[in-house]
Design a protein around this motif. Structure first.
Motif, short mmCIF file in Angstrom:
data_model
loop_
_atom_site.label_atom_id
_atom_site.label_comp_id
_atom_site.label_asym_id
_atom_site.label_seq_id
_atom_site.Cartn_x
_atom_site.Cartn_y
_atom_site.Cartn_z
N GLU A 1 -9.99 -0.49 3.73
CA GLU A 1 -8.57 -0.32 4.03
C GLU A 1 -8.37 0.51 5.30
OE1 GLU A 1 -6.91 1.44 0.54
OE2 GLU A 1 -7.60 -0.20 -0.75
N ARG A 2 -9.14 1.59 5.44
CA ARG A 2 -8.98 2.43 6.61
C ARG A 2 -9.42 1.68 7.88
NH1 ARG A 2 -5.90 4.48 7.16
NH2 ARG A 2 -6.52 6.26 8.42
N VAL A 3 -10.48 0.90 7.79
CA VAL A 3 -10.94 0.14 8.96
C VAL A 3 -9.93 -0.94 9.32
CG1 VAL A 3 -12.74 -1.41 9.82
CG2 VAL A 3 -13.37 0.65 8.57
N ALA A 4 -9.33 -1.57 8.31
CA ALA A 4 -8.30 -2.58 8.57
C ALA A 4 -7.11 -1.97 9.30
CB ALA A 4 -7.85 -3.20 7.25
N ALA A 5 -6.90 -0.66 9.12
CA ALA A 5 -5.81 0.03 9.80
C ALA A 5 -6.23 0.57 11.17
CB ALA A 5 -5.30 1.18 8.92
N GLY A 6 -7.49 0.32 11.57
CA GLY A 6 -7.93 0.69 12.90
C GLY A 6 -8.88 1.87 12.99
#
Length: 306
Positions: A175-180
């Motif tokens: 989730e954090r990686v999907a947010a950048g």
């Protein structure tokens, strides 16, 4: 793509012990980069250099747009770090520790914090002195994952967590990686690194052994094939790059298993299919196998660029 961590030719000795010997590492923005090596390979020394906690003898470390040794305070506002053995304040509650960790770093998103507290099942009202190792780990993970950090550095982050919490951690990282957010992940749980990482760097004796995406690292490695056929496959043993061939005839057909190189894979599969396949599994090498092969190879071969 922007580079968040750029380590080039890093060298560090402690007395007569050479911890890092020309190590290279490149972590790109918005990706998970796995960082692998056995105990003593130089992983923790590299991470401490990236954090600006120690100064290398030679080489270059760039974190975002700065030198972590000279500009640690400003750069630490953009990162969050979770070690494998978290030391907290035993007389404070878990919630108070989350607040302190967040205040010293990139700040905190209260909505994400509440979400992760619930998902990790942490009782924030208990004092840290009453926590198990796993709960102390949860405090640090929540503080990092709920922060606004642009880079998350994890060094054995799920140490002490049960398998259910490991799954929560993996979902949270995605989730954090999907947010950048960018993630540097060092872990002995190779399945965890394989599940999360876009790129992997394997080190040995302070040197970079192999680096790249999993597909790239698998080039030149053998694929494992296991099948059940109606008839005995003919000609497999004569094919180049087919190794570890095992054939067992049964009352209802034949069990076949072997490893095969990429150049011969199509021909080998055609041979198996011609024997009338009733079940087949084709599996590329796992990260565990790639990791072990990097260490079982002769030193000169393993140290060569991939």
């Amino acid at each position: 793509m922007d580079v968040v961590v750029d380590v080039e030719g890093l060298t560090k000795s402690f007395g007569r012990t050479r911890a890092l010997d020309g190590l290279n590492l490149c972590v790109r923005a918005g990706r998970v980069h796995g960082f692998l090596g056995p105990n003593g390979a130089g992983k923790s020394t590299t991470i401490r250099s990236i954090l600006g906690l120690i100064r290398a003898d030679a080489g270059r470390v760039r974190l975002f747009d700065g030198d972590p040794w000279k500009d640690a305070v400003r750069l630490h506002r953009r990162i969050a770090y979770v070690p494998g053995d978290v030391a907290l304040w035993p007389d404070l509650t878990g919630g108070e520790c989350v607040d302190i960790l967040a205040d010293g770093g990139a700040g905190l998103d209260e909505g994400r914090r509440a979400d992760f507290v619930e998902r990790f099942g942490l009782d924030e009202t208990k004092k840290v002195g009453e926590y198990s190792k796993g709960n102390r780990q949860k405090v640090a993970l929540i503080a990092a994952l709920a922060s606004d950090a642009e880079l998350l550095i994890f060094d054995e982050p799920t140490s002490g967590l049960d398998p259910l919490m490991e799954e929560v951690f993996q979902d949270a990282v995605r989730e954090r990686v999907a947010a950048g957010t960018t993630v540097l992940l060092s872990s002995h749980i190779l399945a965890e690194v394989e599940a999360l990482s876009d790129e992997v760097t394997i080190i040995r004796d302070g040197k970079t052994v192999r680096t790249g995406g999993l597909d790239e690292l698998r080039r030149g490695s053998r694929t494992h094939v296991q099948a059940h056929t109606r008839r005995l496959p003919n000609g497999l043993a004569d094919l180049e790059q087919v190794v570890h061939l095992e054939v067992a005839e049964r009352d209802n057909g034949t069990d076949v298993r072997f490893d095969v190189g990429a150049e011969t894979l199509e021909t080998a599969l055609s041979t198996v299919l011609a024997a009338g396949v009733t079940a087949i599994t084709v599996r590329p090498p796992s990260l565990d196998e790639l990791f072990l092969s990097s260490y079982s190879a002769a030193p000169d071969a393993a140290d060569a660029p991939s």
